[in-house]
Design a protein around this motif. Structure first.
Motif, mmCIF file in Angstrom:
data_model
loop_
_atom_site.group_PDB
_atom_site.id
_atom_site.type_symbol
_atom_site.label_atom_id
_atom_site.label_comp_id
_atom_site.label_asym_id
_atom_site.label_seq_id
_atom_site.Cartn_x
_atom_site.Cartn_y
_atom_site.Cartn_z
ATOM 1 N N PHE A 20 105.018 8.248 3.810
ATOM 2 C CA PHE A 20 103.923 7.332 4.158
ATOM 3 C C PHE A 20 103.617 6.395 2.996
ATOM 4 C CE2 PHE A 20 99.262 6.572 3.900
ATOM 5 C CZ PHE A 20 99.136 5.727 4.987
ATOM 6 N N ARG A 72 94.550 11.707 10.144
ATOM 7 C CA ARG A 72 95.540 11.364 11.154
ATOM 8 C C ARG A 72 94.917 10.467 12.217
ATOM 9 N NH1 ARG A 72 100.198 13.704 10.181
ATOM 10 N NH2 ARG A 72 100.205 15.625 8.975
ATOM 11 N N ALA A 102 95.212 8.468 16.129
ATOM 12 C CA ALA A 102 95.309 8.979 17.504
ATOM 13 C C ALA A 102 96.698 9.534 17.809
ATOM 14 C CB ALA A 102 94.962 7.868 18.492
ATOM 15 N N ASP A 103 97.731 8.889 17.309
ATOM 16 C CA ASP A 103 99.083 9.362 17.604
ATOM 17 C C ASP A 103 99.646 10.224 16.477
ATOM 18 O OD1 ASP A 103 99.098 7.266 15.895
ATOM 19 O OD2 ASP A 103 100.843 6.263 16.755
ATOM 20 N N GLY A 104 98.777 10.729 15.625
ATOM 21 C CA GLY A 104 99.181 11.704 14.626
ATOM 22 C C GLY A 104 99.620 11.133 13.296
ATOM 23 N N GLN A 105 99.776 9.819 13.218
ATOM 24 C CA GLN A 105 100.280 9.244 11.968
ATOM 25 C C GLN A 105 99.199 9.246 10.883
ATOM 26 O OE1 GLN A 105 98.815 7.582 14.148
ATOM 27 N NE2 GLN A 105 98.168 5.559 13.489
#
Lengths: 150, 150, 150
Positions: free
Chosen positions: C24, C131, C133-136
């Motif tokens: 990241f 994190r 909504a989509d976990g990222q």
């Protein structure tokens, strides 16, 4: 980001490959910096390509890679200078064909004997890594850009 | 490379230990750089050995390690200089006895108060890491070589 | 260290998150350094806070973050200078609420066109990552201290 954070098996697979790439880079560059030119060349595929920013054309194949590394190292020995190549801030993107596209920030540190170290070059390295017959990582293609020339 | 790329459990074990070593080094060096000399010394085994390039002989044991770190930090405070030790390009080789042989490229960055940061020293660090009673990593032996003296 | 070395599932979970944070950071900083200001701002939470050492007050929210990054990049283009931000020596501490407290050593490397690279700033970065909504991973809060001012 291609990492699916909910998918635990996938995320574990990513952690495996991420550690492996960092370990590979440390080993690969230590070979180069210590003058093990042939061993370094063997971490490329047999037809591996290295497109450095300073060469007029890409270097292709292990023999040419080894010869280039040997010559560069001999020059540094003559000058009494130690170079260190660090591939940092590594971004690994696994591809559908099993290869890895890896971008990293490359620092080349130069230290003259009895002198001060200096940041010699700041570069960006774009690699395609693949697996050899026994599963180990190999560089199939490397392109390097220098920050002072972009 | 001792990593077997086909053996998933082994590769997962390697990823675990690789992350752990990087995390340990970040924590270990932050203790040193922030002047937590005793806490830093406690990240060595009780009989831990540190062979720095500048000392006439190795420093042995936590008391001597803490005293050396405290003295070095006091000197930096007097000079108004902040040092940062970064262990990068980490290569971890797990040994049969459970210890880890780790080679890394070490940068020491020095920044004077109100001044420019500079790369003070470029070194190679050779560590033997082992696990303490509660499983945490500890430095049993460290040998550091300076690039300007090799 | 919160890593329990005997607890294999926990240690595997730590390795996953440690690789993910490094990946990241590499991606996040490459966006910044390549002038993708909006994409960089989108790696913060919508109400993300960035407290840089040089700003009189924290920058809050993606619009302000993007505007700040765009302005900084335009200035560098005018000067013909390439900056690289490297977050190294990463220490990740997972929190009970699922967030990650991350401390890292930050190097900012500046390279003028046709000039020598230099270590422009040495900093410590204190992040809280969460994190989306989509976990990222996303930066919820960042505080940076400069070594020349501490």
């Amino acid at each position: 980001m291609t990492v699916q954070t909910e998918n635990i098996p996938d995320r574990t697979a990513f952690a495996r490959v991420y550690a492996e790439v960092q370990q590979f880079y440390a080993w690969h560059m230590h070979l180069l910096d210590s003058g093990a030119a042939r061993e370094w060349a063997d971490t490329f595929t047999p037809d591996g390509v290295f497109a450095p920013p300073s060469a007029p054309r890409p270097i292709v194949g292990r023999d040419a890679l080894a010869a280039g590394a040997e010559q560069a190292h001999a020059e540094l020995r003559r000058k009494g200078e130690q170079h260190r190549h660090l591939l940092l801030s590594v971004n690994v993107r696994p591809q559908d064909d099993g290869s890895l596209t890896v971008r990293s920030y490359a620092q080349i540190i130069a230290t003259p004997r009895d002198g001060e170290p200096r940041l010699h070059l700041m570069c960006v390295t774009h690699d395609v890594l693949v697996r050899g017959a026994d599963g180990q990582l190999l560089v199939r293609h490397r392109r390097v850009t220098r920050d002072d020339r972009t």
